[in-house]
Design a protein around this motif. Structure first.
Motif, PDB file in Angstrom:
ATOM      1  N   VAL A 287     113.087  20.031  85.843  1.00  0.00           N
ATOM      2  CA  VAL A 287     112.313  20.951  85.002  1.00  0.00           C
ATOM      3  C   VAL A 287     111.829  20.225  83.735  1.00  0.00           C
ATOM      4  N   LEU A 288     112.687  19.409  83.141  1.00  0.00           N
ATOM      5  CA  LEU A 288     112.283  18.673  81.927  1.00  0.00           C
ATOM      6  C   LEU A 288     111.078  17.779  82.207  1.00  0.00           C
TER       7      LEU A 288
ATOM      8  N   ALA B 128     116.842  18.590  74.424  1.00  0.00           N
ATOM      9  CA  ALA B 128     115.464  18.099  74.432  1.00  0.00           C
ATOM     10  C   ALA B 128     114.891  18.209  73.030  1.00  0.00           C
ATOM     11  N   GLU B 129     114.009  17.283  72.681  1.00  0.00           N
ATOM     12  CA  GLU B 129     113.366  17.279  71.369  1.00  0.00           C
ATOM     13  C   GLU B 129     111.866  17.074  71.565  1.00  0.00           C
ATOM     14  N   ALA B 130     111.074  18.028  71.089  1.00  0.00           N
ATOM     15  CA  ALA B 130     109.609  17.855  71.094  1.00  0.00           C
ATOM     16  C   ALA B 130     109.213  17.500  69.665  1.00  0.00           C
TER      17      ALA B 130
ATOM     18  N   GLN C 136     113.670  25.987  78.244  1.00  0.00           N
ATOM     19  CA  GLN C 136     115.110  26.188  78.331  1.00  0.00           C
ATOM     20  C   GLN C 136     115.454  27.306  79.327  1.00  0.00           C
ATOM     21  N   LEU C 137     114.669  28.375  79.281  1.00  0.00           N
ATOM     22  CA  LEU C 137     114.927  29.484  80.205  1.00  0.00           C
ATOM     23  C   LEU C 137     114.634  29.079  81.650  1.00  0.00           C
TER      24      LEU C 137
ATOM     25  N   ALA D  45     119.890  22.346  72.666  1.00  0.00           N
ATOM     26  CA  ALA D  45     120.975  21.687  73.397  1.00  0.00           C
ATOM     27  C   ALA D  45     121.722  22.748  74.178  1.00  0.00           C
ATOM     28  N   MET D  46     122.039  22.443  75.428  1.00  0.00           N
ATOM     29  CA  MET D  46     122.796  23.384  76.236  1.00  0.00           C
ATOM     30  C   MET D  46     124.116  22.734  76.652  1.00  0.00           C
TER      31      MET D  46
END
Ligand code: AMP
Length: 421
Positions: A33-34, A130-132, A148-149, A302-303
């Motif tokens: 997904v990322l 993740a970082e945008a 994220q969802l 972060a998850m």
């Protein structure tokens, strides 16, 4: 060897099969997904200068002041095991300069916090984050939440709640904390000891104190938007509007603040009712970092994988077994066939087929049992008769049907059924 030597440290775990297969599945799906959102992996060291976290996360945060594993290394440098992933990514972005100023980066790996272990709270835990990096823009915040969802949904997780809040423009933070302090000052004596300490150092944290008495006091405090500039309020409205547009339901929680100092504008948390006291599955938000005279704006999340797995298990009982299946198991029915069988296994493995073979000369029955345990799709059996005839018996383990084939026919057949090269 003392019994301590056989145990991991308190709050840290070994991850073995079958759980490790679920971990691999989550990592694979998360990456998929990322990548669909254009994020690229970055791997940074687990050990960094402690000063990086002090500067980036903030000296007064619990994570840095109470929970960080920091120590002097043999050269006398003060170093720390990373308590989170964002600070290291920001270090890389600041060092790289323009090249990464609009980067989309993700990381996956262990983090360390010396907290009191309890359900859902480990001293070594794992995050996908993740970082945008780039321009502050409400669309980036909304997209990050959508991403994220989508990861949660790829993992088969539902029933969670998304809560949002805003911490406003970081340049106006003083107005915000000042307004909050003025409001809380008359009640200071009634707050818990921790909050009395936080009042000066980090007044926003009073809002998410877990102490029931502090919670009651905080309920009477207006939302932070009260002390925010119109631009910050408009920014938050736009994020919520875009989430509506993307059909993403969220709830505004005016008490939500995040533990780390660098947050600006939108913050969010995803909780799951199956988790108990430590119910935060994931956290995220927009931030502004100042590192070495560079200012970096970005939005990220972060998850925590341990908590994701806890929620999945609470929802579904034992999750689906994600163990990879062995495609072929080569069974040696007579010792004279062993050497050629080993060559066959090697030939298949070189073609990318996952292949098992018994190396210990066990009985036929035990080899078949090993094939079952490996969940082999196919078994190739070779004994004395097959050696004489130059043939192989190929057995389909699901249907039980078997056929006798010569080497070219066997390879052709396996190539077709296993779609190999
Ligand atoms: P934070 O960096 O504190 O915002 O945490 C982000 C996510 O990491 C949380 O929502 C949790 O899922 C996970 N997490 C944080 N601390 C721990 C911990 N001590 N043990 C397990 N998971 C954690």
């Amino acid at each position: 060897m003392g019994s301590d030597t056989l145990q991991p440290l308190r709050g840290m775990s070994d991850i073995r099969a079958p759980d490790v297969h679920l971990w691999q599945h989550l990592e694979r799906e998360g990456r998929r997904v990322l990548h669909a959102y254009g994020f690229e992996e970055i791997r940074t060291p687990t050990l960094e200068y402690a000063s990086l976290f002090r500067r980036a996360i903030g000296d007064t945060t619990d994570v840095v002041s109470k929970e960080m594993y920091s120590f002097r290394d043999r050269g006398g440098r003060e170093v720390a095991l990373r308590p989170e992933g964002t600070a290291s990514v920001m270090r890389v972005v600041a060092a790289a300069g323009p090249e990464l100023m609009d980067g989309r980066l993700y990381y996956l790996g262990p983090m360390f916090r010396c907290e009191r272990p309890e359900a859902g709270r480990r001293r070594q835990f794992h995050q996908i984050g993740a970082e945008a990096i780039g321009e502050p823009n409400p669309a980036a915040d909304a997209e990050c939440i959508a991403l994220q969802l989508q990861i949660l949904s790829a993992w088969g997780l539902d029933g969670y709640q998304l809560q949002l809040n805003t911490m406003g423009d970081p340049d106006h933070r003083e107005a915000l904390t000042g307004g909050l302090r003025d409001r809380l000052r008359p009640l200071l004596g009634e707050l818990c000891e921790d909050c009395q300490r936080r009042f000066e150092a980090n007044a926003l944290r009073v809002l998410d104190c877990k102490n029931p008495h502090c919670r009651k006091i905080v309920e009477g405090v207006p939302p932070l938007t009260e002390w925010m500039c119109p631009d910050s309020r408009a920014y938050f409205d736009q994020v919520r509007d875009l989430l509506d547009q993307l059909d993403i339901g969220s709830e505004w929680n005016p008490r939500l603040v995040r533990g780390l100092d660098y947050y600006a504008q939108t913050v969010w948390e995803i909780t799951h009712p199956a988790l108990g006291a430590q119910d935060a599955l994931c956290g995220g938000g927009r931030y502004r970092f100042s590192l070495d005279s560079r200012v970096i704006d970005g939005v990220g999340f972060a998850m925590g994988l341990e908590r994701i797995i806890m929620a999945l298990k609470a929802m579904n009982g034992d999750p689906v077994d994600h163990a990879p299946r062995t495609q072929v198991f080569v069974v040696t029915q007579h010792p004279s066939a062993f050497r050629e069988n080993l060559v066959l296994a090697q030939t298949l493995r070189l073609r990318g087929v996952s292949c098992g073979i018994d190396l210990r000369g066990r009985s036929f029955r035990k080899q078949m049992r090993a094939a079952d345990k490996a969940r082999a799709q196919w078994v190739v059996i070779r004994g004395e008769q097959e050696m004489e005839e130059g043939t192989f018996v190929l057995r389909n383990m699901e249907q039980g049907a078997q056929e006798s084939l010569e080497m070219p026919g066997l390879l052709e057949r396996l190539t077709t059924v296993l779609s190999i090269r």
